[in-house]
Design a protein around this motif. Structure first.
Motif, short mmCIF file in Angstrom:
data_model
loop_
_atom_site.label_atom_id
_atom_site.label_comp_id
_atom_site.label_asym_id
_atom_site.label_seq_id
_atom_site.Cartn_x
_atom_site.Cartn_y
_atom_site.Cartn_z
N LEU A 3 18.42 10.03 0.15
CA LEU A 3 17.01 9.70 0.41
C LEU A 3 16.65 9.76 1.89
N PHE A 4 17.56 9.29 2.74
CA PHE A 4 17.24 9.24 4.17
C PHE A 4 17.08 10.64 4.74
N ASP A 5 18.05 11.52 4.47
CA ASP A 5 17.96 12.91 4.92
C ASP A 5 16.71 13.58 4.33
N GLN A 156 8.16 -1.46 5.04
CA GLN A 156 8.85 -1.69 3.77
C GLN A 156 9.28 -0.38 3.12
N LEU A 157 8.41 0.64 3.21
CA LEU A 157 8.77 1.95 2.66
C LEU A 157 9.94 2.56 3.43
N LYS A 158 9.90 2.46 4.75
CA LYS A 158 11.00 2.98 5.58
C LYS A 158 12.31 2.27 5.24
N ASN A 163 17.63 2.40 2.86
CA ASN A 163 18.58 1.49 2.19
C ASN A 163 18.83 0.24 3.04
N ARG A 164 17.74 -0.46 3.41
CA ARG A 164 17.84 -1.63 4.29
C ARG A 164 17.21 -2.86 3.63
N HIS A 165 17.85 -4.00 3.80
CA HIS A 165 17.25 -5.29 3.44
C HIS A 165 16.92 -6.02 4.74
#
Length: 436
Positions: A3-5, A156-158, A163-165
């Motif tokens: 997802l990040f890439d 929040q979307l970023k 993959n961050r809390h």
């Protein structure tokens, strides 16, 4: 799915090409690296001189040698962004951001798509040293969060894509820390990343509870702190009560990651996308090991010139540094974090902080504190602790500070429920309100 890439690809940041270039740079031999840097430096300067009217006016002539180029300061950029953008770039085809403003007025700046991509590629490479993959590794994030509804939703979307809390660092009360610990029991975090002071405060909470976080969250691999000073005793505390290695990241929003702790424990400077200089007060380069002003050149940013840019910090490069592998030996803090004393002497604000910290923490109940110079001879020391400081501790701090600095200084100690932080959540450990 990565997802990040994919999110970078959708924004047209050429991350694949950037990663490939970093690999090619890694293969350059040490003996050839200085020549490689010379070519990169000349290329970005000549590009800006040809295409950027703002930078051309600053240079006032042709590019003859590196040291003839001006040192660019933050005040040089205090004009509308449109007047600083390179020909062919507009706010619609660049990455836009602004500095935090913690050291003065915030600056809006731009990076071209490739420059931003290679910054991220470098970031991913360094995190990869510790087994962290931005696409799959779950992050426990200790940064501020905007209160504005639209900005909040964007963050929040970023966080979802990366993959961050995100933990709130504006509320670090006992109840909030209890709730934080419960999250670690439920989520398989791979790493912790964020502001040093907030993570240190959580580690002190763990110490009080006699808890090692790794036992609570076995998936945890590493803690990466950033944006604030990391002291050796705090690092030891973090490693003991988090139960994982602690990595120190140093950077700024304008140019990205500047230095990152490598697996050998060295603070390795980015020599792939940046060029770092340590200069004296006359803009002359200092020899390795000498302390001076940190000046950075972004080697890839064509949209906006950050060439010989004084970022506002003092530091020193290690004597072991090479062109390919510069090592940051010491970071002394902001150039404006100095106290002007009645005698005319200037003292680094961190001197107050380090001395006070050592004595206050001997009491065993200190959580955090902040030193504020309100007058030329007067300092407020605001602190958060389980118990109020005893008179003998206050006397010891005063005597020690006078011994290191000068006599006749006044210190007021104020116990607080919580310390003031910046809008982004940073804790600025020393602040001077005296005009210098």
């Amino acid at each position: 799915m990565r997802l990040f890439d994919f999110s970078l690809f959708l924004k047209r940041f050429p991350i694949k090409r950037a990663k490939e270039e970093l690999l090619q740079i890694s293969e350059i031999k040490e003996a050839d690296y200085e020549a490689f840097l010379s070519v990169k430096k000349a290329k970005i300067v000549n590009y800006q001189l040809e295409h950027n009217r703002f930078y051309r006016k600053k240079v006032k002539g042709s590019f003859s040698d590196w040291e003839s180029l001006p040192i660019m300061k933050k005040e040089d950029y205090q004009i509308p962004l449109q007047e600083r953008l390179t020909k062919g770039f507009s706010e619609k085809n660049v990455y836009l951001n602004k500095t935090s403003g913690s050291s003065g007025n915030p600056i809006r700046f731009a990076k071209d798509k490739y420059s931003h991509a290679i910054t991220w590629a470098y970031h991913m490479e360094r995190f990869g040293w510790y087994g962290i993959d931005f696409n799959t590794s779950l992050q426990a994030r200790y940064y501020g969060i905007p209160l504005d509804t639209i900005e909040n939703k964007t963050v929040q979307l970023k966080d979802f894509l990366a993959n961050r809390h995100r933990f709130s660092i504006l509320d670090l009360s006992e109840k909030a820390l209890d709730e934080m610990l419960e999250v670690y029991k439920k989520k398989p975090f791979d790493y912790i990343n964020g502001y040093t002071s907030s993570i240190v405060l959580f580690a002190k909470y763990l110490k009080e509870k006699n808890i090692v976080l790794k036992y609570v969250c076995p998936s945890l691999k590493v803690c990466i702190v950033t944006s604030e000073m990391l002291f050796e005793d705090d690092k030891n505390l973090l490693e003991k009560h988090l139960g994982v290695p602690v990595v120190n990241e140093y950077g700024c929003s304008e140019v990205g990651v500047i230095a990152f702790t490598n697996p050998e424990g060295e603070w390795e400077v980015d020599s792939k996308t940046l060029f770092m200089e340590i200069l004296d007060e006359n803009d002359k380069p200092l020899t390795l090991g000498k302390e001076g002003r940190i000046v950075i050149t972004s080697l890839d940013n064509k949209a906006h010139p950050f060439i010989r840019y004084e970022i506002g910090d003092y530091g020193a490069l290690s004597e072991k540094s090479t062109s390919k592998k510069p090592i940051l030996k010491k970071l002394l803090g902001r150039t404006n974090d100095f106290a002007l004393l009645p005698s005319g002497k200037k003292a680094a604000g961190m001197t107050f902080y380090v001395i006070t910290k050592k004595i206050m923490e001997e009491s065993g109940n200190m959580k955090e504190f902040k030193v504020i110079q309100t007058k030329i001879d007067t300092f407020e020391i605001n602190y958060v602790s389980n118990e109020i400081l005893k008179a003998e501790k206050i006397k010891a701090i005063t005597e020690t500070l006078e011994q290191f600095l000068e006599k006749g200084l006044t210190f007021h100690f104020n116990r607080k429920e919580q310390l003031d932080r910046t809008a982004s959540g940073k804790l600025k450990q020393f602040v001077s309100m005296v005009i210098q």
